[in-house]
Design a protein around this motif. Structure first.
Motif, PDB file in Angstrom:
ATOM      1  N   ALA A 100       0.837  -1.212   0.000  1.00 53.54           N
ATOM      2  CA  ALA A 100       0.000   0.000   0.000  1.00 53.54           C
ATOM      3  C   ALA A 100       0.869   1.258   0.000  1.00 53.54           C
ATOM      4  N   ILE A 101       1.883   1.262   0.852  1.00 47.69           N
ATOM      5  CA  ILE A 101       2.778   2.427   0.930  1.00 47.69           C
ATOM      6  C   ILE A 101       3.506   2.643  -0.396  1.00 47.69           C
ATOM      7  N   ALA A 102       4.004   1.547  -0.971  1.00 45.95           N
ATOM      8  CA  ALA A 102       4.731   1.641  -2.239  1.00 45.95           C
ATOM      9  C   ALA A 102       3.834   2.149  -3.362  1.00 45.95           C
ATOM     10  N   THR A 103       2.599   1.661  -3.411  1.00 49.88           N
ATOM     11  CA  THR A 103       1.671   2.087  -4.463  1.00 49.88           C
ATOM     12  C   THR A 103       1.330   3.568  -4.340  1.00 49.88           C
ATOM     13  N   LEU A 104       1.063   4.013  -3.125  1.00 52.92           N
ATOM     14  CA  LEU A 104       0.779   5.438  -2.914  1.00 52.92           C
ATOM     15  C   LEU A 104       1.988   6.288  -3.282  1.00 52.92           C
ATOM     16  N   LEU A 105       3.183   5.783  -2.992  1.00 54.80           N
ATOM     17  CA  LEU A 105       4.409   6.515  -3.340  1.00 54.80           C
ATOM     18  C   LEU A 105       4.574   6.616  -4.848  1.00 54.80           C
ATOM     19  N   VAL A 106       4.256   5.529  -5.553  1.00 50.03           N
ATOM     20  CA  VAL A 106       4.333   5.547  -7.021  1.00 50.03           C
ATOM     21  C   VAL A 106       3.356   6.576  -7.586  1.00 50.03           C
ATOM     22  N   TYR A 107       2.135   6.587  -7.084  1.00 52.91           N
ATOM     23  CA  TYR A 107       1.149   7.569  -7.535  1.00 52.91           C
ATOM     24  C   TYR A 107       1.633   8.993  -7.255  1.00 52.91           C
ATOM     25  N   PHE A 108       2.194   9.184  -6.073  1.00 49.44           N
ATOM     26  CA  PHE A 108       2.699  10.511  -5.686  1.00 49.44           C
ATOM     27  C   PHE A 108       3.779  10.973  -6.667  1.00 49.44           C
ATOM     28  N   ILE A 109       4.694  10.081  -7.009  1.00 51.78           N
ATOM     29  CA  ILE A 109       5.786  10.425  -7.933  1.00 51.78           C
ATOM     30  C   ILE A 109       5.244  10.709  -9.328  1.00 51.78           C
ATOM     31  N   VAL A 110       4.301   9.871  -9.780  1.00 45.21           N
ATOM     32  CA  VAL A 110       3.711  10.060 -11.109  1.00 45.21           C
ATOM     33  C   VAL A 110       3.055  11.433 -11.211  1.00 45.21           C
ATOM     34  N   GLU A 111       2.295  11.829 -10.189  1.00 43.14           N
ATOM     35  CA  GLU A 111       1.624  13.127 -10.225  1.00 43.14           C
ATOM     36  C   GLU A 111       2.617  14.280 -10.156  1.00 43.14           C
ATOM     37  N   LYS A 112       3.691  14.080  -9.429  1.00 41.90           N
ATOM     38  CA  LYS A 112       4.739  15.108  -9.377  1.00 41.90           C
ATOM     39  C   LYS A 112       5.373  15.298 -10.746  1.00 41.90           C
ATOM     40  N   VAL A 113       5.637  14.204 -11.428  1.00 43.67           N
ATOM     41  CA  VAL A 113       6.205  14.267 -12.774  1.00 43.67           C
ATOM     42  C   VAL A 113       5.246  14.974 -13.722  1.00 43.67           C
ATOM     43  N   LYS A 114       3.947  14.746 -13.528  1.00 38.11           N
ATOM     44  CA  LYS A 114       2.918  15.394 -14.355  1.00 38.11           C
ATOM     45  C   LYS A 114       2.653  16.839 -13.920  1.00 38.11           C
ATOM     46  N   LYS A 115       3.387  17.270 -12.887  1.00 37.87           N
ATOM     47  CA  LYS A 115       3.215  18.612 -12.309  1.00 37.87           C
ATOM     48  C   LYS A 115       1.800  18.797 -11.751  1.00 37.87           C
ATOM     49  N   SER A 116       1.303  17.763 -11.159  1.00 33.26           N
ATOM     50  CA  SER A 116       0.005  17.807 -10.493  1.00 33.26           C
ATOM     51  C   SER A 116       0.203  17.305  -9.064  1.00 33.26           C
ATOM     52  N   SER A 117      -0.856  16.830  -8.439  1.00 35.06           N
ATOM     53  CA  SER A 117      -0.731  16.302  -7.078  1.00 35.06           C
ATOM     54  C   SER A 117      -1.703  15.153  -6.895  1.00 35.06           C
ATOM     55  N   LEU A 118      -1.364  14.250  -6.007  1.00 31.16           N
ATOM     56  CA  LEU A 118      -2.210  13.102  -5.718  1.00 31.16           C
ATOM     57  C   LEU A 118      -3.568  13.559  -5.189  1.00 31.16           C
ATOM     58  N   ALA A 119      -3.566  14.554  -4.304  1.00 34.42           N
ATOM     59  CA  ALA A 119      -4.808  15.054  -3.714  1.00 34.42           C
ATOM     60  C   ALA A 119      -5.734  15.633  -4.783  1.00 34.42           C
ATOM     61  N   LYS A 120      -5.165  16.377  -5.708  1.00 31.73           N
ATOM     62  CA  LYS A 120      -5.973  17.007  -6.761  1.00 31.73           C
ATOM     63  C   LYS A 120      -6.550  15.969  -7.719  1.00 31.73           C
ATOM     64  N   GLU A 121      -5.730  15.031  -8.147  1.00 35.90           N
ATOM     65  CA  GLU A 121      -6.164  14.054  -9.139  1.00 35.90           C
ATOM     66  C   GLU A 121      -7.171  13.051  -8.597  1.00 35.90           C
ATOM     67  N   THR A 122      -7.223  12.867  -7.283  1.00 36.66           N
ATOM     68  CA  THR A 122      -8.160  11.902  -6.697  1.00 36.66           C
ATOM     69  C   THR A 122      -9.294  12.587  -5.938  1.00 36.66           C
ATOM     70  N   ASP A 123      -9.391  13.913  -6.050  1.00 36.04           N
ATOM     71  CA  ASP A 123     -10.440  14.689  -5.364  1.00 36.04           C
ATOM     72  C   ASP A 123     -10.391  14.488  -3.849  1.00 36.04           C
ATOM     73  N   MET A 124      -9.194  14.607  -3.301  1.00 36.04           N
ATOM     74  CA  MET A 124      -9.023  14.507  -1.857  1.00 36.04           C
ATOM     75  C   MET A 124      -9.235  15.912  -1.268  1.00 36.04           C
ATOM     76  N   LYS A 125     -10.507  16.333  -1.270  1.00 36.09           N
ATOM     77  CA  LYS A 125     -10.861  17.688  -0.871  1.00 36.09           C
ATOM     78  C   LYS A 125     -11.450  17.734   0.534  1.00 36.09           C
ATOM     79  N   LYS A 126     -11.365  18.909   1.150  1.00 37.85           N
ATOM     80  CA  LYS A 126     -11.962  19.095   2.466  1.00 37.85           C
ATOM     81  C   LYS A 126     -13.484  19.067   2.341  1.00 37.85           C
ATOM     82  N   VAL A 127     -14.138  18.568   3.361  1.00 38.25           N
ATOM     83  CA  VAL A 127     -15.595  18.547   3.398  1.00 38.25           C
ATOM     84  C   VAL A 127     -16.064  19.195   4.695  1.00 38.25           C
TER      85      VAL A 127
END
Length: 290
Positions: free
Chosen positions: A71-98
């Motif tokens: 789980a940790i490794a997969t989240l890290l891979v996603y984090f790196i991929v979004e950084k390379v895309k100049k985006s963020s994991l929170a933005k791409e997965t709608d990890m927004k405040k409610v």
């Protein structure tokens, strides 16, 4: 049609990343562990058959480590991929405040779901061959210390699964098709990934509930909380057998109360037209050439 295929392709790519990374970590850990145990068994003078039988029992103890590091490794891979895309994991997965209201309702709904969804299986007349697979799966998830089960099964895995299924997969599909269809597909994939028939059906229903909340809130945060509470309850029940000796009447009452709480939660969430600040509309484009 091109847009639909594009979004399906993106969803499939994120899902493939999830499968590949988590399974690769499990393979690596399993290989290292089997090598170390093989040397240990050889030093003990055990035969190959004896060593294999002992390894089968010992291997269950590293299941939690495999799941947690995967789980940790997969989240890290996603984090790196979004950084390379100049985006963020929170933005791409709608990890927004409610809102606090939504969080409060989610806790109530999850409390209802943990009683209803986890107890209904023991009440319904389900064939033993199906419940046996469920019990076998739970035993694999409780073959390690309780603290490890809570950390992995009740925190890390729910976070990862919400990021993958309600974050990446649902959000990509919902850009190219109606929300209901996107929820059905993402929940179906979520169910199938859990293995046996009963597990798959159970996970599909839970996935649809969380998708409904995700659609109305516009965020995966409530779903993460919902998922964590349900899994934590399942771990506590499995490890401590808190219902041992409980009467059928008590189980029926808890299940009924849980069902009412869950239904009330979904009612208030779904009727709240102001829950989500932004409605996602399908980007389906149909032209005469297509």
């Amino acid at each position: 049609m091109k847009t639909v295929l594009k979004q399906i392709g993106k969803a499939a790519a994120y899902f493939a990343t999830y499968l590949a990374t988590s399974n690769l970590i499990s393979l690596i850990i399993g290989f290292v562990y089997s090598y170390m145990k093989g040397r240990e068994y050889a030093a003990m003078g055990l035969s190959q058959e004896e060593g294999y039988a002992l390894y089968q029992a010992d291997a269950a103890s590293i299941t939690g480590i495999c799941l947690g590091l995967g789980a940790i490794a997969t989240l890290l891979v996603y984090f790196i991929v979004e950084k390379v895309k100049k985006s963020s994991l929170a933005k791409e997965t709608d990890m927004k405040k409610v809102s606090a209201k939504q969080l409060g309702l989610t806790i109530i709904g999850a409390a209802g779901a943990m009683f209803f969804m986890n107890n209904i299986i023991s009440i319904l007349p389900i064939p033993e061959e199906l419940t046996g697979g469920l019990e076998s799966g739970m035993s694999n998830l409780t073959a390690y210390p309780f603290w490890q089960a809570i950390l992995v099964n009740a925190i890390l895995v729910p976070i990862l699964e919400e990021v993958v299924f309600r974050g990446y997969i649902y959000s990509r599909l919902s850009k190219a098709m109606p929300s209901v269809v996107a929820a059905l597909i993402s929940s179906l994939v979520f169910g199938i990934s859990h293995g046996t028939v009963l597990w798959a059906i159970w996970a599909f229903v839970v996935g649809m509930i969380i998708c409904a909340v995700r659609v109305k809130s516009g965020s995966i945060i409530p779903g993460i909380i919902f998922h964590i509470i349900m899994n934590a309850y399942a771990m506590i029940v499995s490890y401590f057998n808190i219902y041992e000796g409980a009467s059928d009447t008590l189980m029926y009452v808890l299940t009924a109360v849980g069902g009412v709480m869950l239904a009330a939660y979904l009612f208030f969430i779904l009727k709240d037209n102001n829950a989500s600040a932004k409605k996602i509309k399908p980007e389906v484009v149909i032209s005469a050439k297509e």
